[in-house]
Write a protein that holds these residues in place. Structure first.
Motif, PDB file in Angstrom:
ATOM      1  N   GLU A 132     -41.918  37.742 -74.617  1.00 49.96           N
ATOM      2  CA  GLU A 132     -42.466  36.545 -73.977  1.00 49.96           C
ATOM      3  C   GLU A 132     -41.640  35.313 -74.350  1.00 49.96           C
ATOM      4  O   GLU A 132     -41.355  34.459 -73.507  1.00 49.96           O
ATOM      5  CB  GLU A 132     -43.928  36.350 -74.394  1.00 49.96           C
ATOM      6  N   ALA A 133     -41.249  35.223 -75.615  1.00 51.88           N
ATOM      7  CA  ALA A 133     -40.417  34.100 -76.038  1.00 51.88           C
ATOM      8  C   ALA A 133     -39.049  34.162 -75.371  1.00 51.88           C
ATOM      9  O   ALA A 133     -38.472  33.136 -75.005  1.00 51.88           O
ATOM     10  CB  ALA A 133     -40.255  34.102 -77.553  1.00 51.88           C
ATOM     11  N   SER A 171     -39.453  32.897 -71.810  1.00 50.38           N
ATOM     12  CA  SER A 171     -39.592  31.437 -71.818  1.00 50.38           C
ATOM     13  C   SER A 171     -38.240  30.764 -72.024  1.00 50.38           C
ATOM     14  O   SER A 171     -37.895  29.790 -71.345  1.00 50.38           O
ATOM     15  CB  SER A 171     -40.562  31.019 -72.921  1.00 50.38           C
ATOM     16  N   ALA A 181     -36.101  31.005 -68.815  1.00 52.92           N
ATOM     17  CA  ALA A 181     -36.520  30.053 -67.777  1.00 52.92           C
ATOM     18  C   ALA A 181     -36.004  28.646 -68.072  1.00 52.92           C
ATOM     19  O   ALA A 181     -35.467  27.963 -67.195  1.00 52.92           O
ATOM     20  CB  ALA A 181     -38.040  30.043 -67.674  1.00 52.92           C
ATOM     21  N   LYS A 182     -36.137  28.219 -69.318  1.00 48.26           N
ATOM     22  CA  LYS A 182     -35.697  26.870 -69.677  1.00 48.26           C
ATOM     23  C   LYS A 182     -34.174  26.753 -69.660  1.00 48.26           C
ATOM     24  O   LYS A 182     -33.624  25.743 -69.209  1.00 48.26           O
ATOM     25  CB  LYS A 182     -36.245  26.494 -71.048  1.00 48.26           C
ATOM     26  N   ALA A 203     -45.350  23.450 -71.002  1.00 50.75           N
ATOM     27  CA  ALA A 203     -44.020  24.066 -71.091  1.00 50.75           C
ATOM     28  C   ALA A 203     -43.105  23.300 -72.021  1.00 50.75           C
ATOM     29  O   ALA A 203     -42.067  23.824 -72.444  1.00 50.75           O
ATOM     30  CB  ALA A 203     -43.388  24.149 -69.704  1.00 50.75           C
ATOM     31  N   GLU A 242     -42.742  24.132 -77.696  1.00 52.33           N
ATOM     32  CA  GLU A 242     -42.178  25.429 -78.085  1.00 52.33           C
ATOM     33  C   GLU A 242     -43.230  26.193 -78.899  1.00 52.33           C
ATOM     34  O   GLU A 242     -43.694  25.729 -79.944  1.00 52.33           O
ATOM     35  CB  GLU A 242     -40.930  25.238 -78.939  1.00 52.33           C
ATOM     36  N   LYS A 243     -43.665  27.340 -78.363  1.00 50.36           N
ATOM     37  CA  LYS A 243     -44.653  28.139 -79.062  1.00 50.36           C
ATOM     38  C   LYS A 243     -44.016  28.887 -80.220  1.00 50.36           C
ATOM     39  O   LYS A 243     -42.870  29.312 -80.126  1.00 50.36           O
ATOM     40  CB  LYS A 243     -45.300  29.121 -78.084  1.00 50.36           C
TER      41      LYS A 243
END
Length: 396
Positions: A50-51, A54, A57-58, A387, A390-391
């Motif tokens: 998942e990271a 993400s 995408a960025k 978004a 940052e998770k």
């Protein structure tokens, strides 16, 4: 050089690599695939798919700004130089490349701005930019970046071994389909990134040091040899004629060997360096790392500076020779400006490279951070609030 004259020093194999540009484009494409995929692949192998998604995408969103904004700045500076007559010497220099890549000033004030915005657009539409013709590669390199992100997006949940097999299959597909400019080089970069984080491959290589040394050195030498393939008239030299014959056997029919050989050479060179401890140590030297960090501004700045500063030094101190009159008694225009003298070349070219890297250093210090801030500002404006945060990553 011709079919009857011996080659000059920099027309010999290996030494040609110092002055040829096609291998550089292939290396840029390979590095694009490698650098853009390394982070996501590490996260995927650590169980953080998942990271990784993400980040993909960025990074894909930011890539447009980090490519386009510096190119816009470089084009605008070249446009200003053109309008103020900085290319006047280049227009009459005894160098076909310098003349052909030096645009004339616009005919009116309004026309100058029209020409600027037109070329800012056509750079990304069809690769045409009269103010900086080398920017034709940027649309292909941007395409290579998007190819990398799309492939990672599709394969991020795939098991590493199967992902490597699929990437190898994509390399073969691009090879057979004739995508020699970026296609198979990008997938080679992705594959090498996957290899670099694979523990089993690292253990196998460490267990066979002799095989590692011999094979990696052979790939480096062969890669440099392939990168030396000439853009034109390979039949004029024995070594390139042999490569021409070899190409009939190993390349798809109808492709441009002058693209395939530098691409294949760059892939072999990068693979050899990855597994060669001595080569990695040499390339990790502080000076070479510094040069590598400046490769992007050097790429954007070298052509305009050649057409201005270097042209002024090499040709500015000479006089255009008279051509006499034609058969009707009309005065012929004067010939092209010759190089001032040999000593000017010997002194000026090394000093020009020092100047080029000094200017590139200033670009990296002031222009690059500004371009990054503009990209970040646009990202903060258009991204959703959730978004922007940052998770935390769940490391395994």
């Amino acid at each position: 050089m011709s079919d009857k004259l011996p080659p000059t020093l920099f027309q010999l194999p290996f030494l040609r690599c110092l002055v040829m540009g096609r291998a550089s484009v292939a290396i840029f494409a390979l590095v694009t695939g490698y650098v853009n995929s390394l982070g996501p692949l590490k996260k995927a192998r650590a169980g953080n798919a998942e990271a990784a998604l993400s980040g993909i995408a960025k990074s894909a969103f930011r890539r447009f700004g980090r490519f386009m904004i510096p190119a816009i700045v470089a084009t605008t500076l070249s446009w200003l130089a053109c309008q103020f007559g900085a290319y006047n010497i280049a227009h009459v220099a005894n160098s076909a490349w310098i003349r052909d890549t030096s645009p004339a000033p616009s005919t009116s004030f309004a026309g100058a701005f029209y020409d600027l915005f037109k070329n800012l657009g056509t750079t990304w539409i069809n690769g045409m930019n009269v103010y900086d013709r080398i920017q034709w590669t940027l649309t292909y390199l941007l395409k290579g970046s998007m190819m990398t992100y799309l492939s990672l997006f599709a394969l991020i949940y795939v098991k590493p071994r199967w992902r490597m097999a699929i990437i190898a299959g994509m390399f073969y597909f691009k090879w057979k389909s004739g995508d020699s400019l970026v296609g198979f080089n990008v997938y080679c970069g992705i594959f090498l990134a996957e290899v670099s984080v694979d523990g089993d491959i690292a253990n196998f290589v460490s267990a066979h040091p002799i095989l590692q040394s011999v094979s990696s050195a052979s790939m480096i030498i062969l890669g440099l040899y392939f990168c030396s393939y000439p853009e034109e008239n390979p039949e004029w030299a024995r070594w390139s004629t042999d490569l021409l014959r070899l190409g009939h056997w190993i390349f798809p029919s109808g492709v441009e060997y002058a693209r395939y050989y530098p691409g294949m050479g760059a892939d072999l060179l990068a693979t050899g360096i990855m597994f060669n401890a001595t080569a990695k140590k040499i390339l990790s030297h502080r000076f070479l790392c510094w040069m590598g960090k400046l490769s992007w501004p050097v790429y954007l700045l070298h052509a305009p500076l050649i057409r201005t500063v270097l042209a002024w030094v090499l040709f500015g101190g000479s006089v255009r020779p008279a051509q006499g009159k034609d058969q009707n008694g009309n005065q012929l225009p004067p010939g092209w400006l010759p190089i001032a003298n040999t000593w000017v070349v010997i002194v000026a070219i090394p000093l020009f490279y020092v100047f080029l890297y000094r200017v590139a250093g200033l670009w990296a210090q002031y222009v690059d951070p500004w371009c990054t801030n503009v990209t970040q500002l646009f990202e903060d404006t258009v991204f959703r609030d959730d978004a922007k945060v940052e998770k935390p990553l769940l490391l395994s």
